[in-house]
Write a protein that holds these residues in place. Sequence first.
Motif, PDB file in Angstrom:
ATOM      1  N   LYS A   1      40.203 -19.197  -1.654  1.00  0.00           N
ATOM      2  CA  LYS A   1      41.099 -18.697  -0.611  1.00  0.00           C
ATOM      3  C   LYS A   1      40.415 -17.549   0.120  1.00  0.00           C
ATOM      4  CE  LYS A   1      43.319 -15.815  -4.133  1.00  0.00           C
ATOM      5  NZ  LYS A   1      44.527 -15.453  -4.862  1.00  0.00           N
TER       6      LYS A   1
ATOM      7  N   ILE B   1      46.900 -20.599 -10.960  1.00  0.00           N
ATOM      8  CA  ILE B   1      45.956 -20.809 -12.063  1.00  0.00           C
ATOM      9  C   ILE B   1      46.402 -19.874 -13.186  1.00  0.00           C
ATOM     10  CG2 ILE B   1      43.521 -20.726 -12.785  1.00  0.00           C
ATOM     11  CD1 ILE B   1      42.734 -21.046  -9.857  1.00  0.00           C
TER      12      ILE B   1
ATOM     13  N   SER C   1      45.379 -16.538 -10.863  1.00  0.00           N
ATOM     14  CA  SER C   1      45.250 -16.637  -9.409  1.00  0.00           C
ATOM     15  C   SER C   1      46.475 -17.340  -8.860  1.00  0.00           C
ATOM     16  CB  SER C   1      43.991 -17.432  -9.038  1.00  0.00           C
ATOM     17  OG  SER C   1      43.960 -17.682  -7.654  1.00  0.00           O
ATOM     18  N   GLU C   2      46.997 -16.847  -7.752  1.00  0.00           N
ATOM     19  CA  GLU C   2      48.113 -17.535  -7.108  1.00  0.00           C
ATOM     20  C   GLU C   2      47.942 -17.420  -5.602  1.00  0.00           C
ATOM     21  OE1 GLU C   2      51.933 -15.173  -6.931  1.00  0.00           O
ATOM     22  OE2 GLU C   2      51.129 -14.504  -8.842  1.00  0.00           O
ATOM     23  N   TYR C   3      48.497 -18.399  -4.891  1.00  0.00           N
ATOM     24  CA  TYR C   3      48.299 -18.393  -3.448  1.00  0.00           C
ATOM     25  C   TYR C   3      49.371 -19.198  -2.750  1.00  0.00           C
ATOM     26  CZ  TYR C   3      46.021 -18.974   1.115  1.00  0.00           C
ATOM     27  OH  TYR C   3      45.728 -18.950   2.457  1.00  0.00           O
TER      28      TYR C   3
ATOM     29  N   HIS D   1      42.033 -22.258   2.936  1.00  0.00           N
ATOM     30  CA  HIS D   1      42.239 -22.587   1.522  1.00  0.00           C
ATOM     31  C   HIS D   1      41.582 -23.921   1.202  1.00  0.00           C
ATOM     32  CE1 HIS D   1      44.542 -23.959  -2.066  1.00  0.00           C
ATOM     33  NE2 HIS D   1      44.492 -22.677  -2.368  1.00  0.00           N
TER      34      HIS D   1
ATOM     35  N   PHE E   1      45.526 -25.376 -14.152  1.00  0.00           N
ATOM     36  CA  PHE E   1      45.551 -25.160 -12.707  1.00  0.00           C
ATOM     37  C   PHE E   1      46.398 -26.249 -12.064  1.00  0.00           C
ATOM     38  CE2 PHE E   1      42.935 -27.645  -9.559  1.00  0.00           C
ATOM     39  CZ  PHE E   1      43.433 -27.073  -8.398  1.00  0.00           C
TER      40      PHE E   1
ATOM     41  N   HIS F   1      48.857 -22.607  -4.692  1.00  0.00           N
ATOM     42  CA  HIS F   1      48.262 -22.898  -6.002  1.00  0.00           C
ATOM     43  C   HIS F   1      48.579 -21.836  -7.036  1.00  0.00           C
ATOM     44  CE1 HIS F   1      44.370 -20.507  -5.098  1.00  0.00           C
ATOM     45  NE2 HIS F   1      44.834 -20.017  -6.226  1.00  0.00           N
TER      46      HIS F   1
ATOM     47  N   PRO G   1      38.413 -23.999  -9.247  1.00  0.00           N
ATOM     48  CA  PRO G   1      38.851 -25.206  -8.531  1.00  0.00           C
ATOM     49  C   PRO G   1      39.486 -24.915  -7.164  1.00  0.00           C
ATOM     50  CG  PRO G   1      40.418 -24.668 -10.271  1.00  0.00           C
ATOM     51  CD  PRO G   1      39.321 -23.651 -10.360  1.00  0.00           C
ATOM     52  N   THR G   2      39.718 -23.639  -6.872  1.00  0.00           N
ATOM     53  CA  THR G   2      40.319 -23.299  -5.568  1.00  0.00           C
ATOM     54  C   THR G   2      39.520 -22.178  -4.916  1.00  0.00           C
ATOM     55  OG1 THR G   2      41.745 -21.583  -6.471  1.00  0.00           O
ATOM     56  CG2 THR G   2      42.673 -23.798  -6.375  1.00  0.00           C
TER      57      THR G   2
END
Lengths: 319, 356
Positions: free
Chosen positions: A292, B37, B19-21, A152, B83, B35, A289-290
């Motif tokens: 995974k 978003i 988005s999720e994690y 990540h 975010f 995270h 911005p991320t």
Amino acid sequence: MSGVEIASAIALAQATKELLKDLNVLSEQLKPFNPDIKSFRIDYLGRNSEVKYLLLIPNGIRRQLKRKVEIPAITGFRFYEMWDLDKLEIVNSPWAFNGEKWVLDVTKLPSSEKYSLTVKGRISKEFLEQLVSVKAAENPSRQEEKDFYWIHSALTNAEAFRKIWTELNVEQVNANVRIGVERMFTSTIPEGIKEKLELQQKLLGAIASGNRDEEQRLKIKYRTMKGKLAPSELSDLFMRLASGDFFADYVTVEQPYVMNAIEPIKEIGTVVPEKVKVGVQTDLTYKNPTAKGNLCFLRHKYSLAVSEKVKEVLPKRRS
Amino acid sequence: MELLDKEMNSSEAQTIFTSEYIAPWALPKEEIPVHLIWKPTMRFDHIQILLTPDMTVKEFYNVDQFERLNSEIKIRKLFTPNFFGFVVSTIEQIKQSHEQREITVNFITDGKIQHSRTFTANIYRPELSIIEKPDVIVLKDNSKLDELVTISLGLSGFGRMEITTELEIGGKFEPNVEPLFQEMTRRLTTTFRSDISSLEKKNKIKINPEFVKKTTQAFIESIRKGEVPLTMNSADVADFKEWIQDDSNQEKIVKVVSEHLENILIESLLYYFDRYPTEGVALSGGSPSVIIKSAVEDLKLRFKYRDSLRNEYEPVLVEIAVKDSRTRNRDKELKIPVNIKWVHRQINPTPLEVKC
């Protein structure tokens, strides 16, 4: 906020401020050319920043300028490349550095109006670590014949840049995954090899300690032993099998990550690599911005390949 | 009703959150990134993160202002609007092989929860246990020492472990020393008083000089720290320590080491084979042996272990009674190897949807 958090936040703010100050100075110096920043990129792996300016140099301005424009080198940026956007061709080295100043020789410029100027600067490791956060699984999850590692990455604070640019690219954000391979090598070595090494060890021990009888006895045994093995051959082989050239075929990574450098990790005092460091990279932007994904190590396939290679190198006949 | 809530939660997530994690598994104290978003249209006053008391946030992504209130964190301001993320970890180790912790993220408007996401952190640890061991071993005149002691150790839970075996000597547990360094010490202590010319010999194998240098440095460092026991008389120990730390002897030390490297390499390879006896285990000091000095002693072994993040767990103790039925040489000191059978019962976390 804890002390550490405050300290790192201040460090980032400070580093960002320095960088922005430098960029402001640069924009100020380029003012006669109506500079407009088009993009700001950070190369995480190369620790470089890259700013692309759009410059307008109409004939009127050109006449006002003297033959040379000088920019003091107080920012740490270097003038990298200039493109003539009207003709879409690179301008042959109009900028020169004289040790103190960057000098633009206006006479070297073609008659075009629009130019793109690229400047590059160095960025500290600490700054990047504050700007981007990278995490990867310490231990893999094993599913049938594959090992998985989660990865990540995220931008931690890009706000400072957003105030100035609508685009920010942090490229080649690198994450390292450490894959344990020690057992792969251990389990592929036939028992006979271990015995041979043990015999060599005893013989050398007997020679060193001056035990003549034992030395004679072991020498006879050693001479009649088939398929002798130089221990360095074995450790060389292990190093080769853990090198990027060989290992790359047995790792894959999910998008948006791509593979980067692979290198064996060896602890001091050992002759065999215990882990392989696999670098993966991705780009982060305001819009994304991320990132995974999972890195996948084809454990079983690698183990078979290692067995094959060990068989090729090891002596055919057993003692 | 609960089911309905869950369904609503997931359908809401599909519409609001893009988005999720949360990292799908972690060791105790390992950093777990999380995270979320969401669509830019979502409005809220602040974000609340609810944690169990044994969890802590170590890093924030895109957070400008926040407050910590015990196990609750109030995020007042983000840098960019849609975010945010954070890194959590457990503060302590866990007891069970697998434990879960819930992390709730609430988006609050006018004091009311407008949107909510609950993440589950899956924490795993490795676990070592004794499956089987003899209660008593009987020493006979014709005993085959290699087959005398076999114990079964169970590997369960998740993750690699590094096991250090310790033997009880004089009521104290002492670690097994790395044989590579043991061997180097033996060689150096027998040669350090001889002059360099007597050491001239041909090197049969080519060794990477960088390897020699690094190995030697690490070795000297461990002698300085007193990690390698020196079996010499005390006057010699002092002399030897002084000698090995004298930079002018560096050349000689490297010479001795590189000269004996073939042997040291063999030693190191054998050590390496012993060090990884089974998948997922590193055994410090290689396979253990116990030394029995007198018949009245019980055999005592301790297995200390830790995970890849160096979290240490409760050690496993093995005690075996010794019955001496020997008729001859009853005073003879015996070195008995301990055979270990490894029983694998590990669990594996399920990764999120994987495409490789």
